[in-house]
Design a protein around this motif. Structure first.
Motif: not given
Length: 303
Positions: A217-227, A300-303, A291-298
């Motif tokens: 999960x971390x690997x996928x999410x980190x890839x999304x964060x880098x993007x 949204x249905x959870x955060x 990371x809070x801003x990132x989580x809200x963007x990626x």
């Protein structure tokens, strides 16, 4: 799940949002067969959201038309066993383009008209393996003409770089325009700048897994964060951090992962694991905001 049970499932609006996010993630990471299976499951359920249902049906039909290999049975055991899934996909794409000279034009057309970006993700990944004299111009114009999800912008930049494109290009992000240099785009995780690699490895080395399969999960999410961060001041800020401050970013990312996946996390425990002292408190708070801003963007249905 059996078909007769699926017919009894009713998808609530908030559940639909969750599944939309999951479909997006599956497409982003090229898990096409799983995408089709999820679409088939969703279409077997009941929902009052007819727009979402139409989108799922359209995407499924488009995938079945454009990549028929995905719903064909796998090759017999031993056949093509030495090839990776990526290599098999490459072979199928080349064969398809040879059989259908207009195939690449069909893919490029997705970027030249308003369309669901789910289809654009799928078309983009297929174009990685194909050649066409208009491909670079179409992708570059599409990238510069409209705001796109960060992961889609990033993938497009990677493809342009892989095809020898160079120089600067403008991308739209959150109402702002950023100029990025195509040569600075990481080709993959192995090409990430040192600071990004060290932050991620610090998370993986931590002992806070708590039974949760954190690494995948971390690997996928980190890839999304880098993007998400690439091309923005946040990306430059992280690369400029001193080595000791990278612990604060790793801790904040880990905290966000647990909060997103499990719904709760101990902030003090995370800070203790990563050694977040008073001297790092400012960097910790800054990283948390990012990371809070990132989580809200990626998510949204959870955060």
């Amino acid at each position: 799940m059996a078909a007769n049970n699926q017919e009894k499932i009713y998808l609530l609006p908030q559940t639909i949002g969750y599944y939309q996010q999951e479909l997006t993630r599956l497409l982003e990471f090229e898990r096409y067969r799983e995408t089709m299976e999820m679409l088939q499951f969703l279409l077997s359920c009941d929902t009052s959201d007819l727009k979402a249902r139409d989108e799922w049906q359209s995407l499924l039909e488009w995938m079945q038309t454009m990549i028929p290999e995905l719903h064909m049975p796998p090759p017999p055991e031993g056949q093509e066993q030495d090839l990776t899934e990526d290599e098999l996909f490459y072979i199928h794409m080349k064969e398809k383009a040879e059989r259908e000279p207009e195939y690449v034009e069909k893919l490029l057309a997705v970027f030249e008209r308003p369309d669901s970006w789910d289809k654009q993700v799928l078309a983009l990944e297929q174009l990685r393996y194909l050649q066409h004299p208009r491909l670079r111009d179409v992708l570059r114009k599409w990238l510069e003409s409209q705001p796109l999800p960060p992961i889609l912008q990033f993938r497009t930049l990677q493809i342009l770089k892989a095809r020898g494109e160079s120089g600067s290009i403008k991308i739209k992000r959150g109402g702002k325009l950023y100029v990025v240099d195509i040569s600075d785009v990481p080709a993959g995780s192995e090409d990430y700048p040192r600071a990004l690699k060290e932050i991620f490895q610090r998370v993986i080395r931590s002992d806070m897994n708590s039974g949760f399969p954190l690494e995948a999960f971390a690997e996928e999410t980190w890839s999304e964060f880098v993007a998400y961060a690439f091309g923005t001041p946040v990306y430059i800020e992280i690369l400029a951090e001193k080595p000791e401050a990278r612990d604060a970013w790793a801790a904040a990312f880990h905290y966000m992962l647990l909060l997103t996946s499990q719904g709760s996390a101990s902030m003090e425990e995370i800070k203790d694991i990563y050694g977040i002292t008073e001297a790092l408190e400012v960097r910790w708070e800054r990283a948390l905001r990012v990371f809070r801003d990132f989580a809200k963007a990626v998510f949204p249905s959870i955060t």
